[in-house]
Design an enzyme around this catalytic site. Sequence first.
Site, mmCIF file in Angstrom:
data_model
loop_
_atom_site.group_PDB
_atom_site.id
_atom_site.type_symbol
_atom_site.label_atom_id
_atom_site.label_comp_id
_atom_site.label_asym_id
_atom_site.label_seq_id
_atom_site.Cartn_x
_atom_site.Cartn_y
_atom_site.Cartn_z
ATOM 1 N N TYR A 189 17.983 73.650 -21.897
ATOM 2 C CA TYR A 189 16.716 73.188 -21.316
ATOM 3 C C TYR A 189 16.787 73.336 -19.805
ATOM 4 O O TYR A 189 17.752 72.892 -19.167
ATOM 5 C CB TYR A 189 16.480 71.728 -21.701
ATOM 6 C CG TYR A 189 15.237 71.117 -21.096
ATOM 7 C CD1 TYR A 189 13.972 71.469 -21.571
ATOM 8 C CD2 TYR A 189 15.317 70.181 -20.075
ATOM 9 C CE1 TYR A 189 12.829 70.906 -21.037
ATOM 10 C CE2 TYR A 189 14.178 69.604 -19.532
ATOM 11 C CZ TYR A 189 12.938 69.971 -20.014
ATOM 12 O OH TYR A 189 11.800 69.411 -19.473
ATOM 13 N N ASP A 195 22.482 76.840 -14.357
ATOM 14 C CA ASP A 195 21.744 75.577 -14.272
ATOM 15 C C ASP A 195 22.767 74.450 -14.326
ATOM 16 O O ASP A 195 23.250 74.080 -15.386
ATOM 17 C CB ASP A 195 20.747 75.460 -15.416
ATOM 18 C CG ASP A 195 19.888 74.192 -15.325
ATOM 19 O OD1 ASP A 195 20.304 73.237 -14.638
ATOM 20 O OD2 ASP A 195 18.815 74.166 -15.945
ATOM 21 N N LYS A 250 19.950 65.736 -10.254
ATOM 22 C CA LYS A 250 20.584 64.490 -10.666
ATOM 23 C C LYS A 250 21.522 63.922 -9.611
ATOM 24 O O LYS A 250 21.078 63.298 -8.651
ATOM 25 C CB LYS A 250 21.272 64.668 -12.022
ATOM 26 C CG LYS A 250 20.281 64.994 -13.147
ATOM 27 C CD LYS A 250 20.910 64.989 -14.505
ATOM 28 C CE LYS A 250 19.934 65.417 -15.591
ATOM 29 N NZ LYS A 250 18.811 64.499 -15.806
#
Length: 420
Positions: free
Chosen positions: A145, A240, A268
């Site tokens: 994702y 990613d 994050k």
Amino acid sequence: MVVRSPSDLYRRALELIPGGVNSPVRAMRAVGLDEPFFVRRGKGAYLEDVDGNRYLDWVLSWGPLLFGHADRETVEAVQAAALDGTSFGAPTEREVELAAEIVDAVPSVDQVRLVSSGTEAAMSAIRLARAATRRDRVLKFAGCYHGHVDALLANAGSGIATLGIPATPGVPTAVARDTIVCAYNDVDGVAAAVATYGEGLACILVEPVAGNMGVVPPEPGFLDALCDLCDASGALLVFDEVITGFRVARGGAQERFGVTPDLTILGKIVGGGLPLAAFGGRADLMERLAPAGDVYQAGTLSGNPLATAAGLAVLPRLRDPAVYAELERLAARLENGLAPFGRVQRVGAMLTLFCCEGPVRDFEDASASDSDRYGEVFRHLLGRGIYVAPSQFEAMFVSMAHSDDDVDRTVEAVAELAGG
């Protein structure tokens, strides 16, 4: 403010917010609960809901809180920054300092652009890769994702997998046509796709450790093979590392596995728990971005002063190798404790308890896990004040706020269910 019960809050939320939540994965229907709990506050490794119930938290806002909730240094930094103003839309010193921390830590990054979300970072990195190569196609992996970018929702993990949505309306067919999907850890499949589409391939985009189908490590040689295939075809390799960046090592998965991509997406931890993300890479690529170059990317709140203050309260502390040694020790202890009760897969301070027996090496394997059984585990733990991800396709995140007692308590609770 009117005090409402959780049920009243949820009913009110359903009236005002689609599905009652502002991100689909926060709903708990996939684990057999009709309503989510509503958080009042967090401290260290614990959450407290609006009823005053305390939960040992292994989700930690889905990974960014490496030092736990309400970390004193982070809170104080944000408070001090807020007194000077919450947003300027102009350059600040902290933006430069945070960029320096990122460049120093992440092997692939010579220059970095700060943005506000992982989705924005992924979208921008893909645009840059397409501009640099003058090609359109993107190769991604089933179960990975990369935010809710139209072109990247094909066979995505995370909430898409949790809710059982194979594809989403609203994504133009023409956009999805340029996305090639391969199985994770399948070098032969990727090689075949590159042989077929290589001349039009802008980049291979991958989570170097999959974290959105549960934790799925790269098999030996997989990331190296992706690098070689990109070199051979003229495509760019994009990692990613929204989840893995600063979590599995200070320099992320690329440091841990010794493979350097062309571009890296971060989020994050890089923002210390506030909305901030970034993408970076080689200077010759990054200098294609406006105003230095012709690839346009912009954001009014990019490099927000509160978020950069939070990031600078966290990242310098990660220069201490003792932080990662302790995270590794605690996570290994949790892994070993949970191993008798399912398939545990871990890389650094992130792990997943899969309700299956054999290894999980791709999204097909992850999807074969017993999600109903996982729902039983989730409900049992929640009833004993332990909060894990409300989805089989997510990770548990270990932080410096967790303790050996927290690990023991969690293992004992799972053992109680298994014994019952």
